[in-house]
Design a protein around this motif. Structure first.
Motif, PDB file in Angstrom:
ATOM      1  N   VAL A  36      28.639 -46.328 -94.264  1.00  0.00           N
ATOM      2  CA  VAL A  36      28.263 -46.086 -92.857  1.00  0.00           C
ATOM      3  C   VAL A  36      29.265 -45.122 -92.192  1.00  0.00           C
ATOM      4  O   VAL A  36      28.881 -44.248 -91.418  1.00  0.00           O
ATOM      5  CB  VAL A  36      28.167 -47.424 -92.080  1.00  0.00           C
ATOM      6  CG1 VAL A  36      28.016 -47.193 -90.589  1.00  0.00           C
ATOM      7  CG2 VAL A  36      26.994 -48.255 -92.596  1.00  0.00           C
ATOM      8  N   VAL A  37      30.550 -45.262 -92.539  1.00  0.00           N
ATOM      9  CA  VAL A  37      31.581 -44.359 -91.998  1.00  0.00           C
ATOM     10  C   VAL A  37      31.232 -42.904 -92.354  1.00  0.00           C
ATOM     11  O   VAL A  37      31.276 -42.013 -91.508  1.00  0.00           O
ATOM     12  CB  VAL A  37      32.973 -44.741 -92.563  1.00  0.00           C
ATOM     13  CG1 VAL A  37      33.979 -43.631 -92.405  1.00  0.00           C
ATOM     14  CG2 VAL A  37      33.466 -46.024 -91.899  1.00  0.00           C
ATOM     15  N   ALA A  38      30.850 -42.679 -93.600  1.00  0.00           N
ATOM     16  CA  ALA A  38      30.506 -41.312 -94.027  1.00  0.00           C
ATOM     17  C   ALA A  38      29.216 -40.834 -93.351  1.00  0.00           C
ATOM     18  O   ALA A  38      29.144 -39.716 -92.852  1.00  0.00           O
ATOM     19  CB  ALA A  38      30.379 -41.267 -95.540  1.00  0.00           C
ATOM     20  N   TRP A  39      28.199 -41.700 -93.312  1.00  0.00           N
ATOM     21  CA  TRP A  39      26.934 -41.286 -92.655  1.00  0.00           C
ATOM     22  C   TRP A  39      27.155 -40.976 -91.180  1.00  0.00           C
ATOM     23  O   TRP A  39      26.595 -40.017 -90.651  1.00  0.00           O
ATOM     24  CB  TRP A  39      25.850 -42.357 -92.812  1.00  0.00           C
ATOM     25  CG  TRP A  39      25.167 -42.359 -94.149  1.00  0.00           C
ATOM     26  CD1 TRP A  39      25.013 -43.431 -94.966  1.00  0.00           C
ATOM     27  CD2 TRP A  39      24.527 -41.260 -94.823  1.00  0.00           C
ATOM     28  NE1 TRP A  39      24.335 -43.061 -96.105  1.00  0.00           N
ATOM     29  CE2 TRP A  39      24.028 -41.737 -96.038  1.00  0.00           C
ATOM     30  CE3 TRP A  39      24.358 -39.903 -94.506  1.00  0.00           C
ATOM     31  CZ2 TRP A  39      23.350 -40.924 -96.953  1.00  0.00           C
ATOM     32  CZ3 TRP A  39      23.688 -39.077 -95.414  1.00  0.00           C
ATOM     33  CH2 TRP A  39      23.204 -39.594 -96.616  1.00  0.00           C
ATOM     34  N   ASN A  40      27.975 -41.784 -90.495  1.00  0.00           N
ATOM     35  CA  ASN A  40      28.248 -41.520 -89.073  1.00  0.00           C
ATOM     36  C   ASN A  40      28.798 -40.108 -88.881  1.00  0.00           C
ATOM     37  O   ASN A  40      28.415 -39.407 -87.958  1.00  0.00           O
ATOM     38  CB  ASN A  40      29.270 -42.528 -88.524  1.00  0.00           C
ATOM     39  CG  ASN A  40      28.617 -43.821 -88.064  1.00  0.00           C
ATOM     40  OD1 ASN A  40      27.406 -43.874 -87.834  1.00  0.00           O
ATOM     41  ND2 ASN A  40      29.403 -44.866 -87.915  1.00  0.00           N
TER      42      ASN A  40
END
Ligand SMILES: [Zn+2]
Length: 409
Positions: free
Chosen positions: A382-386
């Motif tokens: 999720v950190v990367a997608w954000n």
């Protein structure tokens, strides 16, 4: 009022970027929807939505899925995120091993592997095995185009130095420039986050569907203790990025000296390591965490006594956090919260009730994880997608290399 008017003063490029992020997040949450629904939910003009969706189709982010029948029997073309084209590599580094996963654009796991590492294994050996397994995992799922890697690390992680400041119970990690090493080895952008923050993001993707904009606090109670605090979709970091390091909040000023310099740190009383030590002292044994967890599940009285003493201290920490931050929800995570989750939750709720004002207790949800899988590896994705959703034009290959350099400046 149109969103475009409200952002008077921003340049056109910035507004376009914000609109794209907004639409990407609606698509992620909404499954299949129409351009008209997107316009309605985003508050953007239909023409703006058409342009954004056209770009997204060209970049391979979304696809048309046939006709939908809407209000008054009107038919419109359905669109949804293409979940099969792109992927994120997610890595969770822990004290006793690591997990690596492949995740699609909606944050769904495609494949996750877990590997354990021996106590005090040399960091270089651990890093080499992570690279080896990561390359193999991408090879096995080679139908996807990998855009970036997200990493969740045990904290405190300093964004300023790009290194782990302390990993209690391990040696040598603060020597390693994690992001640079991963970027070099995997040849893709790498985003690093402290593990409790990453898990908080994963929980927030789920939580905000029903509680948009509210404050979430994720409390990781594992071999270390940390909290991830999200306010209006953003992590509360503080000056050097260690906000939420509540493992080093003192609960006993006369307590034993901690590696951080303080005395009586919460981590030394309530972590899973502290739990195992406590049981072993009581039983004069040398049990592992897994063995201790089995005893607790079986209802061994010594182990239960140790566990609930720890919960008493945790309840005090939770009451402190409620008074400091007043979040809408506190989520208990990591290995201590997975052994007897219902009993732990009801015990802690009962204790917290006596420690805070009734109005505060009644208005705060205390819960265990909202997710079916490991929040940390999920959170790394999720950190990367954000990050990618914030600047999709950089990652989905529309612009030339020069243009990308200009946009990242
Ligand atoms: Zn400490």
């Amino acid at each position: 009022m149109e969103r475009e008017d409200r952002f008077l003063g921003y340049n056109q490029e910035k507004i376009q970027g914000m609109n794209r992020t907004l639409v990407l997040n609606l698509l992620r949450k909404g499954g299949i929807c129409s351009r008209t629904q997107l316009a309605k939910e985003s508050g953007l003009k239909q023409a703006t939505i058409t342009n954004i969706v056209n770009d997204f189709i060209e970049w391979g982010i979304v696809k048309e899925t046939g006709f939908l029948t809407g209000d008054k029997g009107r038919r419109s073309i359905g669109i949804s995120m293409d979940q099969s084209t792109f992927g994120i590599l997610a890595v969770r580094l822990a004290r006793r091993g690591f997990s690596i996963g492949v995740f699609d654009m909606c944050g769904n796991p495609v494949k996750i592997i877990r590997r354990s590492a021996a106590q005090n294994q040399d960091p270089e050996t651990v890093i080499s095995s992570i690279f080896k397994e990561a390359v193999e995992l991408m090879r096995d799922n080679s139908e996807r185009h990998y855009l970036a890697c997200g990493i969740a690390l045990p904290g405190p992680y300093s964004f300023k130095s790009g290194r782990i400041e302390i990993m209690t119970g391990t040696k040598g990690w603060h020597e390693i420039a994690i992001r640079e090493r991963f970027e070099e080895a995997l040849d893709m952008p790498v985003f690093v986050e402290q593990d409790a923050n990453a898990a908080a993001f994963a929980q927030y993707w789920k939580f905000e569907e029903e509680h948009p904009g509210e404050m979430l606090l994720y409390l990781a109670v594992g071999p270390g203790i940390g909290a991830g605090i999200i306010q209006k979709g953003q992590i509360l970091r503080g000056r050097i990025g260690v906000a939420g390091e509540i493992g080093h909040m003192s609960v006993n000023y006369k307590g034993p000296k901690c590696v951080c310099g303080n005395r009586g740190c919460l981590e030394n009383y309530c972590s899973s390591r502290a739990f195992v030590d406590k049981v072993n002292r009581k039983k004069k044994a040398l049990l592992s965490f897994e063995e201790t967890a089995i005893l607790l599940k079986e209802g061994d009285s010594d182990t239960e006594a140790c566990f609930f003493e720890i919960c008493d201290i945790l309840a005090i920490a939770i009451a402190n956090l409620m008074n400091c931050f007043n979040p809408s929800v506190i989520i208990l995570g990591d290995e201590m919260s997975h052994i007897i989750p219902e009993r732990m939750l009801s015990y802690i709720r009962g204790k917290v009730k006596d420690l805070v004002l009734p109005a505060l207790y009644e208005d705060t949800l205390i819960s265990t994880s909202l997710l079916p899988i490991d929040s940390f590896v999920h959170g790394a994705a999720v950190v990367a997608w954000n990050q990618i959703f914030t600047k999709p034009e950089l990652y989905f290959n529309k612009y030339s290399e020069d243009e990308k350099k200009r946009l990242t400046r």
